[in-house]
Design a protein around this motif. Structure first.
Motif, PDB file in Angstrom:
ATOM      1  N   ALA A  67       5.817  45.984  26.732  1.00  0.00           N
ATOM      2  CA  ALA A  67       5.947  46.968  25.403  1.00  0.00           C
ATOM      3  C   ALA A  67       7.219  47.834  25.400  1.00  0.00           C
ATOM      4  O   ALA A  67       7.317  48.442  26.755  1.00  0.00           O
ATOM      5  CB  ALA A  67       4.415  47.658  25.134  1.00  0.00           C
ATOM      6  N   ASP A 103       7.310  43.963  15.119  1.00  0.00           N
ATOM      7  CA  ASP A 103       7.561  43.455  16.335  1.00  0.00           C
ATOM      8  C   ASP A 103       8.454  42.105  16.608  1.00  0.00           C
ATOM      9  O   ASP A 103       8.749  41.808  17.756  1.00  0.00           O
ATOM     10  CB  ASP A 103       6.197  43.258  17.277  1.00  0.00           C
ATOM     11  CG  ASP A 103       5.627  44.526  17.569  1.00  0.00           C
ATOM     12  OD1 ASP A 103       6.097  45.772  17.178  1.00  0.00           O
ATOM     13  OD2 ASP A 103       4.411  44.701  18.217  1.00  0.00           O
ATOM     14  N   PRO A 129       7.643  43.805  21.531  1.00  0.00           N
ATOM     15  CA  PRO A 129       6.459  44.403  21.094  1.00  0.00           C
ATOM     16  C   PRO A 129       6.536  46.045  21.332  1.00  0.00           C
ATOM     17  O   PRO A 129       7.076  46.305  22.354  1.00  0.00           O
ATOM     18  CB  PRO A 129       5.506  44.032  22.465  1.00  0.00           C
ATOM     19  CG  PRO A 129       6.137  43.336  23.267  1.00  0.00           C
ATOM     20  CD  PRO A 129       7.514  43.002  22.798  1.00  0.00           C
ATOM     21  N   ARG A 135       0.114  40.723  19.507  1.00  0.00           N
ATOM     22  CA  ARG A 135       0.772  41.050  18.455  1.00  0.00           C
ATOM     23  C   ARG A 135       1.119  39.854  17.342  1.00  0.00           C
ATOM     24  O   ARG A 135       1.644  38.780  17.993  1.00  0.00           O
ATOM     25  CB  ARG A 135       2.341  41.759  18.865  1.00  0.00           C
ATOM     26  CG  ARG A 135       2.139  42.787  19.973  1.00  0.00           C
ATOM     27  CD  ARG A 135       1.280  43.788  19.862  1.00  0.00           C
ATOM     28  NE  ARG A 135       2.172  44.766  18.956  1.00  0.00           N
ATOM     29  CZ  ARG A 135       1.526  46.060  18.588  1.00  0.00           C
ATOM     30  NH1 ARG A 135       0.255  46.319  18.940  1.00  0.00           N
ATOM     31  NH2 ARG A 135       2.069  46.830  17.867  1.00  0.00           N
ATOM     32  N   GLY A 159       2.222  42.046  24.253  1.00  0.00           N
ATOM     33  CA  GLY A 159       2.710  43.254  24.567  1.00  0.00           C
ATOM     34  C   GLY A 159       2.113  43.691  25.961  1.00  0.00           C
ATOM     35  O   GLY A 159       0.816  43.833  26.004  1.00  0.00           O
TER      36      GLY A 159
END
Length: 188
Positions: A67, A103, A129, A135, A159
């Motif tokens: 992430a 994302d 992400p 996601r 993520g």
């Protein structure tokens, strides 16, 4: 054999066929206009229009990325197998929608129009992400083939986060945060 065609409507013809001096037959023919036929694939695997189940085999499941810093790139191919050119008509051609659409970015848009029977074009989507966990988003490709307009498919990725934990006493272990658990011995 004598044939006489009288138009009844667009694409439809009424025909009288004589196979002899006394044998008359009526025959209605309907000719469909040529149309494009759209197919989308990832990793060489066809992705059905409306596919709601992302799969790593066809690239619609992007797997995992860190992430806020990791990315995963996937390439997809649009193919026209029909007898008429295929026009991709959206602005943008491939649109991203859904709960975590931000994302996923179409980093390379496909080229339009595509030639009949063998026309292909490629587009690329990058997953970056912004949070931890699954996601989800959807791709939508607007085109001039009525049966598959828009052509849609679901995409997803995960993520992941890194857990940086330090401690000085055994009372601070284990630590659990966002689904991650750290265990160990205190530093000497």
């Amino acid at each position: 054999v004598a044939v006489n065609a009288t138009p009844l409507a667009t694409g439809e013809r009424w025909t009288r066929v004589a196979s002899g001096s006394r044998a008359l037959h009526a025959l209605a023919l309907v000719a469909a206009p040529p149309v494009p036929e759209m197919n989308v694939s990832g990793n060489g695997v066809t992705i059905a229009n409306g596919d709601a189940m992302p799969n790593p085999v066809d690239g619609t499941d992007f797997g995992s990325a860190l992430a806020d810093s990791g990315t995963v790139l996937r390439s997809f191919t649009i193919e026209n197998t029909g007898p008429d050119p295929l026009n991709l008509t959206g602005t943008p051609i491939v649109a991203v929608t859904g709960p975590q659409a931000a994302d996923f970015t179409v980093t390379l848009q496909p080229i339009s129009p595509m030639a009949s029977f063998t026309g292909t074009t490629t587009f690329q989507v990058t997953f970056a992400p912004s949070g931890i966990g699954t996601r989800r988003a959807a791709l939508s490709i607007t085109n001039d083939y009525a049966d598959e307009n828009p052509y849609t498919l679901a995409i997803q990725g995960i993520g992941c986060g890194a857990l940086d934990a330090s401690y000085t006493t055994g009372g601070e272990v284990p630590v659990t945060a966002s689904g991650f658990t750290a265990t160990g011995n205190p530093a000497a």
